[in-house]
Design an enzyme around this catalytic site. Structure first.
Site: not given
Ligand code: EPU
Length: 418
Positions: A22-23, A93, A117, A122, A125, A305, A327, A398
């Site tokens: 998915k991701n 997202r 989710c 989230r 920045d 996850d 996380i 999803r």
């Molecule tokens: N964070 C920041 N600033 C940013 C971006 C992230 O502070 O600009 C923080 C977040 O708040 C969090 C940490 O960094 O504490 C990690 O966030 P990350 O950006 O890695 O997460 P994401 O890219 O929004 C993806 C997956 C999530 C998965 C996370 C961590 C996708 C679409 N989503 O989210 O997947 O939990 O990486 O591995 O790829 C899921 O599939 O259930 C899911 C939520």
């Protein structure tokens, strides 16, 4: 709300085939918009997030067609819009990847802040810091992120937190920048490597994906290509845990076992028999599991996850497990439902203490706003005495392809309702 009626108590046995990640898919689909021609994607999973992203790409002017052989062709030649309002992106997202892609493609992008989710704050920045470093002006108006750049220029960008989304978004925009971009403290998840492989097959020059330094030499012309999406490590891990929680014996096929190293190590500690071979892993759990503690971390650490399925599995292990979530700040929302099923769980901030009980009992439960929470409740329901109704299947769908069919093929008694 749609639900799944689960008859608890069956040992899951047999083989299950894992679909595409998915991701990875939600990063790869928008990346195909860079192509001068169509891209054929194989193993794109048949899940709701992919359907929603297809709708978004079509609304922007691209064509998305699923072929009889299951592959999907994305033709970006009609792409005409660089704006994606809230109505379009609110269900997904990962629609924030349109920021990097549309900025790279048009030098401007207007994308609403997405939903997804509900697992804590989230922020984006780090994505915006990356776009600014590449020369974009960033503004925020009425919930829309607006980006504009006369010219994108390569830059050195150090991420303050290890972020999958920021690493991917910056890689996307940097692909179309002049000069070289270096992302330091980059995330290393397998889907980042998969995206780099796709971009390189389209003609980009990305090096180092899978390490914490990713280097992108920009280009102004990419072509379509054919790409097979990597298997979904989180779907695989979920079936592995289903098998262990039901004392079953299951071969999880079409995977890259190395992507599950941290998960399989924990299962072995819990007393599960794990056999790995090429593109499958067999797990068997003849006896009661032993309690094991875990901390979620960016890859190659234990994935956030799979934290929820892991807690569900540990509810009936012998002893006390401690699960620390590093996380997300609000990812134990489902624990109350497990407690209603008879689990003994205490939550203190980002830490869960789970005292194993011999059995859970089946009841109606609801997975709120996190697809992995839904997976956890399904695992709990499978191992419980009696019948459960797991509500909120629209979240599970999803990210899990035909989960009811796959579970039935392993001997579970489940049916959809509502
Ligand atoms: N964070 C920041 N600033 C940013 C971006 C992230 O502070 O600009 C923080 C977040 O708040 C969090 C940490 O960094 O504490 C990690 O966030 P990350 O950006 O890695 O997460 P994401 O890219 O929004 C993806 C997956 C999530 C998965 C996370 C961590 C996708 C679409 N989503 O989210 O997947 O939990 O990486 O591995 O790829 C899921 O599939 O259930 C899911 C939520």
């Amino acid at each position: 709300m749609s639900s799944l009626i689960v008859q608890g108590g069956a040992r899951l046995t047999g083989r299950v085939r894992i679909g595409g990640s998915k991701n990875a898919s939600v990063a790869i689909m928008p990346a195909t918009l860079f192509g001068a021609g169509p891209t054929r994607l194989e193993d794109l999973p048949d899940i709701n997030d992919v359907k929603v992203f297809s709708e978004i790409l079509c609304a922007l002017g691209a064509r998305v067609d699923r072929q009889e052989d299951g592959s999907v062709i994305i033709d970006p030649t009609g792409l005409s819009r660089w704006d994606a309002p809230y109505e379009l992106v609110k269900r997904l997202r990962a629609s924030y990847y349109l920021l990097g892609v549309l900025l790279g493609r048009f030098g401007k992008a207007e994308v609403a802040l997405p939903g997804g989710c509900d697992i804590g704050l989230r922020p984006i920045d780090q994505h915006l810091k990356g776009f600014r470093a590449l020369g974009a002006q960033v503004s925020m108006e009425h919930g829309m992120v607006k980006l504009k750049a006369k010219e994108l220029r390569g830059a050195e960008i150090y991420l303050d937190v290890v972020s999958v989304g920021a690493t991917i978004n910056i890689m996307l925009a940097a692909t179309m920048a002049k000069g070289t971009t270096v992302i330091e403290n980059a995330a290393k998840e397998p889907h980042i490597v998969d995206l780099a492989n796709l971009l390189n097959a389209m003609g980009a020059r990305v090096q180092g994906a899978g390490t914490d330094v990713v280097k992108i030499r920009g280009t102004d012309q990419l072509n379509g290509c054919t790409h097979a999406v990597i298997p979904d490590d989180i779907e695989a891990g979920t079936y592995v845990m289903m098998a262990a929680a039901t004392h079953g014996d299951v071969r999880v096929e079409n995977i890259i076992p190395q992507h599950l190293d941290s998960v399989l190590a924990k299962l072995r500690e819990a007393g599960v028999i794990v056999e790995e071979n090429g593109d499958w892993v067999r797990v068997a759990a003849p006896g009661r599991l032993k309690a094991v503690s875990v901390k979620t971390l960016p890859y190659p650490g234990f994935p956030t996850d799979l934290q929820q399925p892991f807690v569900a599995m540990m509810t009936t292990a012998e002893g006390v497990s401690i699960v620390h979530e590093t996380i997300w700040d609000n990812r134990f929302g489902y624990a109350n439902e497990l407690i209603r099923m008879g689990a003994r769980i205490k939550i203190d901030g980002r830490t869960a203490f789970i005292e194993g009980v011999p059995k859970l009992f089946g009841i109606p439960v609801c997975s709120k706003n996190d697809l992995r929470a839904g997976a956890a409740l399904i695992i709990a329901a499978l191992s419980a005495d009696g019948e459960s109704e797991v509500d909120g299947m629209e979240y599970v769908d999803r990210g899990y392809e035909r989960i009811d069919e796959k579970m039935r093929s392993l001997g579970a008694t489940v049916r959809r309702a509502g």
